[in-house]
Enzyme design. Sequence first.
Site, PDB file in Angstrom:
ATOM      1  N   LYS A   1       0.793  -1.130  -0.004  1.00 62.43           N
ATOM      2  CA  LYS A   1      -0.040   0.029  -0.054  1.00 62.43           C
ATOM      3  C   LYS A   1       0.937   1.186  -0.001  1.00 62.43           C
ATOM      4  O   LYS A   1       1.728   1.350   0.779  1.00 62.43           O
ATOM      5  CB  LYS A   1      -0.899   0.116   1.233  1.00 62.43           C
ATOM      6  CG  LYS A   1      -1.933   0.907   1.196  1.00 62.43           C
ATOM      7  CD  LYS A   1      -2.862   0.861   2.509  1.00 62.43           C
ATOM      8  CE  LYS A   1      -4.104   1.970   2.502  1.00 62.43           C
ATOM      9  NZ  LYS A   1      -4.904   1.923   3.612  1.00 62.43           N
TER      10      LYS A   1
ATOM     11  N   SER B   1     -10.084   1.963   2.605  1.00 63.06           N
ATOM     12  CA  SER B   1      -8.945   2.720   1.920  1.00 63.06           C
ATOM     13  C   SER B   1      -7.887   1.950   1.021  1.00 63.06           C
ATOM     14  O   SER B   1      -7.285   2.325   0.060  1.00 63.06           O
ATOM     15  CB  SER B   1      -8.085   3.855   2.572  1.00 63.06           C
ATOM     16  OG  SER B   1      -7.315   3.134   3.647  1.00 63.06           O
TER      17      SER B   1
ATOM     18  N   SER C   1     -10.432  -0.105   6.683  1.00 61.56           N
ATOM     19  CA  SER C   1      -9.575   0.010   5.521  1.00 61.56           C
ATOM     20  C   SER C   1      -9.084  -1.185   5.144  1.00 61.56           C
ATOM     21  O   SER C   1      -8.557  -1.284   4.046  1.00 61.56           O
ATOM     22  CB  SER C   1      -8.542   1.118   5.383  1.00 61.56           C
ATOM     23  OG  SER C   1      -9.331   2.565   5.418  1.00 61.56           O
TER      24      SER C   1
END
Lengths: 494, 484, 96
Positions: free
Chosen positions: A78, A158, A182
Amino acid sequence: MMLTDLTIAQAAEGLRKRDFTAVELTNAHVEAIDALNGRLNAYITVTADQAKEAAAHADKTLAAADAPTLTGIPLGIKDLFCTKGVRTTAASRILGDFTPPYESTVTANLLANGAVFVGKTNLDEFAMGSTNLTSAFGAVENPWRRNGDDTPLVPGGSSGGSAAAVAAHLAMGATGTDTGGSIRQPAAYCGIVGLKPTYGRCSRWGTIAFASSLDQAGPMTRTVEDAAIMLAAMAGHDVKDSTSADIAVPDYRAACGRSLKGLRVGVPAEYRAPGMSAELQAVWDRGVAMLREAGCEIVDVSLPHTKYGLATYYIIAPAEASSNLARYDGVRFGDRREGASLDELYERTRHDGFGEEVRRRILVGTYVLSAGYYDAYYLRAQKIRTLIQRDFTQAFESVDVLLTPTAPTAAFGHNEKPEDPVQMYLNDVFTVPASMAGQPALSVPVSLDSTGLPLGLQLIGRHFDEETLIAVGSALEKAADFTARPTFRAGAAA
Amino acid sequence: MTYTLEGSTGTWEIVVGLEVHAQVISQSKLFSGASTLFGGEPNTQVSLIDAGFPGMLPVINHECVAQAIRTGLGLKAHINLESHFDRKNYFYADLPQGYQISQFTHPIVGSGVVEIELSDGSTRQIGVTRLHLEQDAGKLLHDQDPKRSFVDLNRAGVALMEIVSEPDIRSPEEAGAYLRKMRQILRYLGTCDGNMDEGSMRADVNVSVRKAGEPFRTRCEIKNVNSIRFVTQAIEIEAMRQIEVWESGGSVDQETRLFDPGRGETRSLRSKEDAHDYRYFPDPDLLPLVVEQSWVDELKACLPELPDEKRARFQTEYGITAYDSGVLVAEQSMADFYESVAKGRDGKMTAAWMTGDFFAALNRTGKAIEESPVGADKLGGMLDLITDGTINGKIAKEVLETMFETGEAPLEIVERKGLRQVTDTGAIEAAADEIIAANQDKVEQYLGGKDKLFGFFVGQVMKATQGKANPAIVNDILKKKIHG
Amino acid sequence: MSLDLATTRRIAKLARIGLDDQEIETVRAQMGGILGWIEILNEVDVEGIPPMVGTSQTTALPQRQDAVTDGDRQSDVLANAPDREGPFFTVPKVVE
Ligand SMILES: [Mg+2]
Ligand SMILES: [Zn+2]
């Protein structure tokens, strides 16, 4: 079978048996990214060259007897984890071409374990969102499609880029971060496994902060066993993070397939939210039945402060974010807009650098901390947080794990996003309470809804008892036998 | 004796509270491993934590916690076994994180007290409200470029102790005495070097005025005053300004002001204050700081003797005056020097020589006591020569001076220069006889009642012996000879 | 809850986010909505409840030994600066 179809556990074995090389495995993933990332936008930055180099090195390591577990395994990272020498963006304009001279503890742990990073995955800007529509690098497409419908869907957020990459087989696993859901919510939207560990389990050092008292890194994989393997490599005490727990990391993988006989599973009444779809309710009921079948005792429990979780979260997370994001000021790194005065420089840099959602949260956070409002909002929210945690502590006196849905709906279309931010926030309603209390939680894909989209169930555990989550999660996974794969995936691109 | 100021409407009293920012003596910063050394190349003593890089996290320095506790103990203050770190949020070019980590609601040290002494010999107790740990900011350079200010983060993140006094101070003199005493205590403790020139000790001064018996009126805060003299000046000037505001029918606004010593005025910093709302909240990167009572006890047991106690002990142990004792304990190094000389010698005599000729010589040569060419053993050796009669006091002054010049041992100088005291009564008697014979008129006057003339005879004998005669023997011989 | 424009402006100023009039109005309306929704928390009786401090696993703050282990990396510190002059970061001239 294609190399990209393997699980981490299978690939690790194949590499050791010399069925294929790490270079072949990485190349297969890089090719898949080349083929699909233009459409899915799961990666902001692809690090193909570094990956190939790392894979070649992995092959050498594998020739020796004791290569660490993840040697040669291609992973997505990420783009919230700082990676040394590789641009790190947090999906924001404000970081510009920020290239950290340091490696986050979590990614350093993965590298030490032999992992190969194929790229930095997309996310909601600064991890704020549950759609991945707020990325400055463009929206991510969920690799899934509704039956007979080509509407692009959100991957959740997210960690939407990570979820999409893993679901589409553009990585064998990926790191995510979870502040209010997330990891779990995008995992559910993309039909994969997402594990948010106990707060303090993984170091936050070198991971760009959103809300410091909530942020936790965790694995996103296609199987529970893979999540266990990855978590073992990511977790551990870090003296550079004062909130990191000095507790030994157990052998998570050993918990897979452990007997559930006599285990008590709590079903919290308050998660039966009004307006829950019959379909979601049915999936939840199925999950309950599967665990009962596996030998668990099902217990009704109450978490009375559940309904306050979301509002509490939307005070605490923006408050901490408003402070954490003050360092993005255009002076020491990142994108800068010149100004005639210092304040003008700040105001222009931060207006242009931050997207709308991030600005909104910074403003809400600034408001709730400002003079005269602190007690009414932030302090009150922290007290309610104590009550939410007490709910969990109390529930865990009579049960070992809780079972709930992960998200109220399946993935929705890019153009179906609610305009009202509050409606948007409701996506996190089931994931936020565990975050508020620091509990570990795991999302496992269980079935498809009537439109053909995955739905996930969430398991919430005691602090530092990820093993029970993994044991129950692997049983659930086995019973659910979720074998559906998305429309867009390596080798099957439409 | 109360300090007051006269306005056109009558007599005003001043009320002052001080916030001292003292830089903690430590190797590394409060939350990072970067060095605290003063004067490094710009942006070299900076960790990425200090520079507020993404994902960087603070880890507290154990020694800074210990230093804060030592200081708290030295101020006879309450040590809070649990304290919290809060973020003070504001934007400024010298503040990389966009917030300062400080302690707002739960400081590490609670209330304490400092005793000050004033010029009239009276003492007063000034309350200390609290002491907390916080980060220092970076430094801005404004004079390098026409359009830009430059940022150096070497100091960013260095540990500071903010020590807040009660509004107990009632005169500029008291403020000065408080700061001197605070600096003395910090130096004794070794927790801050107290160097105001290098900015390792700075003061924010809160000033208000009132008529006798009134409750407090609005105060103004004068920021970052960097010398004790400026603090006393700023108080006087600000108090007069406020009196004029009140007396002209206006009212004083609570605000931050700047002292401009060049113009002798204080100026409003209101423009900077406008948007100040610090939005304090507990720093989620740091858990509560918990210290064990047993550790506090250990630190307490290892505390050095503080100036007040040392001064009292010197008076009783060495029989010296409160004044001399106060002079000698002003600096730890001086007090140590005194004690190593006075041990086993006459304490009063040691004090007289140290506060007299010895300090004068140090002053003349511009040397600190640590760099004195005459160490404690040499000064002691010289005092021994006086005591055992080898030299007299007058000659000793000469010996001391030579010691400062050459660094020789006292006895060496005495031998080399032939300064031994003349105790040979024959030589002294001969000199006395000669002088009495040559000054018969004075002998008459002396015997006639002019007692003071005795000194004349002593002086003449000393002169005749180049100052080396033992004064006691000279006295005896002269008395015998003149009185017959 | 409705939020007035002046307050919204003050908050934007505090956060150093420059917003034009239209953006201020949008933000005002949206923040008002969020703050109104948050008011649900006023239902909760928090009398005598301690705020959560730190995290869920509150133990004592770990302390590091006092040693110089960092710094002396000027090039790392300055490498990402959008505007620098020699060894310094720069900002528009600040009048103090
Ligand atoms: Mg202050
Ligand atoms: Zn301060």
